[in-house]
Design a protein around this motif. Sequence first.
Motif, PDB file in Angstrom:
ATOM      1  N   ILE A  96      -4.554 -11.768   3.118  1.00 40.14           N
ATOM      2  CA  ILE A  96      -4.685 -10.932   4.309  1.00 40.14           C
ATOM      3  C   ILE A  96      -6.008 -10.182   4.239  1.00 40.14           C
ATOM      4  CG2 ILE A  96      -3.691  -9.058   5.660  1.00 40.14           C
ATOM      5  CD1 ILE A  96      -0.978  -9.816   4.591  1.00 40.14           C
ATOM      6  N   GLY A  97      -6.773 -10.268   5.305  1.00 45.02           N
ATOM      7  CA  GLY A  97      -8.057  -9.593   5.382  1.00 45.02           C
ATOM      8  C   GLY A  97      -8.083  -8.584   6.504  1.00 45.02           C
ATOM      9  N   MET A  98      -9.026  -8.726   7.408  1.00 47.42           N
ATOM     10  CA  MET A  98      -9.211  -7.742   8.480  1.00 47.42           C
ATOM     11  C   MET A  98      -8.019  -7.734   9.439  1.00 47.42           C
ATOM     12  SD  MET A  98     -12.229  -7.570  11.322  1.00 47.42           S
ATOM     13  CE  MET A  98     -12.225  -6.301  12.592  1.00 47.42           C
ATOM     14  N   LEU A  99      -7.429  -6.561   9.626  1.00 49.40           N
ATOM     15  CA  LEU A  99      -6.353  -6.357  10.593  1.00 49.40           C
ATOM     16  C   LEU A  99      -6.876  -5.370  11.622  1.00 49.40           C
ATOM     17  CD1 LEU A  99      -3.349  -6.093   8.101  1.00 49.40           C
ATOM     18  CD2 LEU A  99      -4.264  -8.122   9.247  1.00 49.40           C
ATOM     19  N   ALA A 100      -7.030  -5.835  12.858  1.00 52.36           N
ATOM     20  CA  ALA A 100      -7.845  -5.118  13.841  1.00 52.36           C
ATOM     21  C   ALA A 100      -7.289  -3.775  14.282  1.00 52.36           C
ATOM     22  CB  ALA A 100      -8.063  -6.013  15.069  1.00 52.36           C
ATOM     23  N   ALA A 132       2.860 -15.768  -3.195  1.00 53.86           N
ATOM     24  CA  ALA A 132       2.028 -14.616  -3.549  1.00 53.86           C
ATOM     25  C   ALA A 132       1.297 -14.097  -2.322  1.00 53.86           C
ATOM     26  CB  ALA A 132       1.025 -15.019  -4.627  1.00 53.86           C
ATOM     27  N   LEU A 133       1.098 -12.782  -2.272  1.00 53.55           N
ATOM     28  CA  LEU A 133       0.404 -12.162  -1.149  1.00 53.55           C
ATOM     29  C   LEU A 133      -0.727 -11.293  -1.686  1.00 53.55           C
ATOM     30  CD1 LEU A 133       2.056 -10.658   2.020  1.00 53.55           C
ATOM     31  CD2 LEU A 133       0.064  -9.583   0.988  1.00 53.55           C
ATOM     32  N   VAL A 134      -1.941 -11.601  -1.286  1.00 56.23           N
ATOM     33  CA  VAL A 134      -3.132 -10.854  -1.696  1.00 56.23           C
ATOM     34  C   VAL A 134      -3.693 -10.149  -0.473  1.00 56.23           C
ATOM     35  CG1 VAL A 134      -5.446 -11.014  -2.710  1.00 56.23           C
ATOM     36  CG2 VAL A 134      -3.628 -12.559  -3.485  1.00 56.23           C
ATOM     37  N   LEU A 135      -3.876  -8.840  -0.581  1.00 58.48           N
ATOM     38  CA  LEU A 135      -4.371  -8.035   0.543  1.00 58.48           C
ATOM     39  C   LEU A 135      -5.750  -7.491   0.227  1.00 58.48           C
ATOM     40  CD1 LEU A 135      -4.077  -6.506   3.232  1.00 58.48           C
ATOM     41  CD2 LEU A 135      -2.833  -4.722   1.987  1.00 58.48           C
ATOM     42  N   LEU A 156       4.258  -4.872   0.373  1.00 61.88           N
ATOM     43  CA  LEU A 156       4.524  -6.309   0.411  1.00 61.88           C
ATOM     44  C   LEU A 156       3.615  -7.117  -0.511  1.00 61.88           C
ATOM     45  CD1 LEU A 156       4.873  -6.904   4.276  1.00 61.88           C
ATOM     46  CD2 LEU A 156       6.709  -6.567   2.608  1.00 61.88           C
ATOM     47  N   CYS A 157       2.503  -6.526  -0.911  1.00 63.08           N
ATOM     48  CA  CYS A 157       1.489  -7.361  -1.559  1.00 63.08           C
ATOM     49  C   CYS A 157       1.628  -7.406  -3.077  1.00 63.08           C
ATOM     50  CB  CYS A 157       0.085  -6.935  -1.148  1.00 63.08           C
ATOM     51  SG  CYS A 157      -0.473  -5.375  -1.777  1.00 63.08           S
ATOM     52  N   ASP A 158       1.227  -8.553  -3.618  1.00 64.10           N
ATOM     53  CA  ASP A 158       1.206  -8.739  -5.065  1.00 64.10           C
ATOM     54  C   ASP A 158      -0.083  -8.199  -5.663  1.00 64.10           C
ATOM     55  OD1 ASP A 158       3.653 -10.579  -5.778  1.00 64.10           O
ATOM     56  OD2 ASP A 158       2.808 -11.393  -3.939  1.00 64.10           O
ATOM     57  N   VAL A 159      -1.193  -8.443  -4.963  1.00 64.02           N
ATOM     58  CA  VAL A 159      -2.489  -7.971  -5.454  1.00 64.02           C
ATOM     59  C   VAL A 159      -3.251  -7.318  -4.307  1.00 64.02           C
ATOM     60  CG1 VAL A 159      -4.649  -8.593  -6.612  1.00 64.02           C
ATOM     61  CG2 VAL A 159      -2.566  -9.898  -7.090  1.00 64.02           C
ATOM     62  N   LEU A 160      -3.681  -6.090  -4.523  1.00 61.19           N
ATOM     63  CA  LEU A 160      -4.521  -5.352  -3.582  1.00 61.19           C
ATOM     64  C   LEU A 160      -5.944  -5.379  -4.127  1.00 61.19           C
ATOM     65  CD1 LEU A 160      -4.628  -3.380  -1.076  1.00 61.19           C
ATOM     66  CD2 LEU A 160      -4.326  -1.525  -2.737  1.00 61.19           C
ATOM     67  N   THR A 161      -6.943  -5.665  -3.257  1.00 63.37           N
ATOM     68  CA  THR A 161      -8.312  -5.851  -3.766  1.00 63.37           C
ATOM     69  C   THR A 161      -9.323  -4.969  -3.021  1.00 63.37           C
ATOM     70  OG1 THR A 161      -8.765  -7.704  -2.271  1.00 63.37           O
ATOM     71  CG2 THR A 161      -7.807  -8.236  -4.423  1.00 63.37           C
TER      72      THR A 161
END
Length: 674
Positions: free
Chosen positions: A106-110, A134-137, A165-170
Motif C-alpha cells: 500500500i502506497g499513496m492513499l489520496a 503479508a501487507l506492507v504499508l 492491519l499491516c505487517d511492515v510499516l516503512t
Amino acid sequence: MTSAAGEHSKEAAGAEGSKQPALPALHSANPPRVCTIAGSDSGGGAGIQADLKTIQALGGYGLSVITALTAQNTTGVQAVHAPPPEFVRSQLASVHSDIRIDAWKIGMLANKEIIQVLSEDLGKYRKGKGKLAALVLDPVMVSTSGSLLLTHDSIHHLISGMLPLCDVLTPNLPEARQLLAHARNRPVRDDSATATSPTQKTKESGDDLESSLDTLKSLLSAAKELSDLGPKATLVKGGHHVMHNSEVNASLLELGGGLVLAPESQNQLYTGAQSSGQRYRGQLSGTAEPDELCVVRTDGSPWSEVLSAWYASGSSMSTASHDVDSVIVDVLYEKVGVNGGPRYTLFVKPHVQSTATHGTGCTLSSAIATFLSSGLTIELAVSNGISYVQASIARGLDSLGQGAGPLNHACTITPRGVLPPVRHADSLPSDRTPLCAALIANNISDWNLFVQHPFVEKLSCNELSKENFVWFLRQDYLFLLHYSRVWASGASSAAAARTFDDVALFAGMAASMATEAKTHTKICAAWGITEEDLQRRTKESAATLAYTRYVLDVSRSGDALELLCATGPCMLGYAEVGLRLRRLRKRTSVDENFPENAQAFGEWIDTYADEGFQKVARKSIEAMEDRAAADCPSPERMKQLQNIWNAAVRLEIGMWDEAIDATLRREIVDAPRN
C-alpha cells in the motif's frame, strides 16, 4: 506446487480466506502475486509504475489498485486526481475475487474516504481463515519537496484504520515524524491546519521534530513507538539523514557494547544485488528487559583493502584508504523476531551519491512485499529489499529528465540467450524445446541441408548406389565407436558429469551406442561387410576423423550442456531422418532390379525410425533442455553453444558429402593391424 493453469480456477477465487497452497517461488511459472494499492506516476519513476517494475524484476506477478492519478515528472507533482472511493473498492474486489493475493503493498492513499474503504475491505479479507497475505504499508504523505500530501484528518484515519492491519510499516524520517506527532495528538500543522494540495509545505511544531530523529537511539525509539500503533514490524528509513561512520560506531558501542560477529544467514537470495554483509548480534542495553539487537553492515564492502584502493580514485590505483565515511542507517523493529522476542535490526549501508532517487520508498516497500510473498522472514525480506534498492540507485537513470531521476528497476535482470521451456500439455513444440528450436532456427540452411541431404533423398527412392552406401556404413561404424567414447569421456569428465545423474546419463548413452553398433553390424553383413572388415580393413576418413575428434575434444574440455549441444545434431538429426525416410518410402515403389537394396536400406531406416532410437534421442535432447532451463545461458553463452551446434551440423554434412562423392574421400587413419 499447483500449475499456473490450476491457480487460475475456482479454487483461487477469494483465496485469501480459503485453504492456501504452499507459497509459489519467485521467477517460476507460478510466481507469487503481489497487489500494489497506490497512486499512478505519469513520469513512471514512482507509484504503481515503480511497484510493478519492482515486482516483475524480482520474480513476482504484479496487480494494481489505483488510488490516485498524478500529473508529475522528474521535477515534481503538478496535479492530483483522486478517483471515487467506490471505484477503488471495485478495483480491490475485482482482483481479490478472482486471483489469490500473496502480498499487499500500500502506497499513496489520496484522502480519508479512500483510506476508510480500504481499511474496511482489507480488514474483512484478513479476518478469513488460512494464511494471511503479508501487507506492507508505505505511508506516503510527504513529498520529496516537503509538501504534505494528506490532510491531518486523513493521517489520523491512516493510523487508526491501516496501521493495525499491516505487517511492515516503512516510513521515511519526515513520515515517521508526522505519524508520531499525530499519534501523540500534536500534529505538525501549517497556518490553515489543513493540507489539501500537493504544493502545501509542512511546518514543524515546537517539539523540534526535525532534530528528534537524528540519532540511532531516537530511530530505535521511533520504530518501536510506531509498531505500538499496530504494525508487526516497522522499518524507519534513514535516507534523509546521512550519518558519519564514526558517529554510528560510537552509538553502537553505547547501545550494545556486547555485539559479536554472527554467522552469515543461510537463506540469502541471489538477486544480483549484494544482499549480505557483516552481521553482529547482541542485546540492546539500557532497557528493563534487554531486547535482541542485530546489526547488518554493508558499508565495509567490498571487504578488501586492495579492491578499495584500486577503485578509490576512479580507474587509477590509489594507496589511500577508502573506508566509507558517509552512511545511511535504517532501523527495523519487530515485535516478534526470529527468536520469538522483540528484535531491533540496524542496516548500516553506504550512502550512494546519486540524484536518481525518485521512487525509492515505493520501490523498497514493493521489494519487501515481493520477498515476503515468497515466504522470507521479515528481516530477510527487508535485507534483500534494501540491497535491491541500493543497487538500483547506484545504476539509476539520473539523466532521464530535468529533475531527480528514477531508480533502474531492471538492474538485476540478466538478458536470456534462450527462453525457459513451457511444459503445458497444449504448448507448442517450439516452446517445449526452446534451446533446440533456437539452435536449428539460427542455422536453418545448414540444418535443412543436413536432414534433406542428397544422400538422404537418394535413400528415400532407392537410388543410392551400393558403393556409396557401403562406404558410409564402414565410416559410420568407426563413427559409432568414437561416439561411444565421447559419451564415456563425458561420464568421466569432472566438467561435464558433476552429478550421479550426469554420469548415469552419459554412461547410458555410451551403452546405447554399443547397442546401435550391433544393429549396424547386422546391416553391414547384409551388404557383404564382415565385422572383421569393419575392425581390421576400414581406414578412417578425413570427414569421420574431423567430426569425431571435434566432439571428443568438446567432451573433454566442455561442460554437460556443451557436450549435449555437440552431440545434439547427430541424435536429433538421425531421429529426424529416420522418421522422414520411413514416411517417404511408403510412397516410393521398389526397384524390381534391386529389391535387396530396398530391404537393406529399410533395415537401416528402421534403426533410426523405431521407438528405441527415438527414445534415446529424446532423452538426450530433454537433458539438454533441462540443463539450459536450470542454468539459463546468457546471450554470450548462447553464441558459444550455437557455434558448437553449427560445427557439428556441418561435420554431419561432411560425412554424407564424402559418401556420395568419391572425389572428396581421403583415408587418413589406417585400421588396427592386430
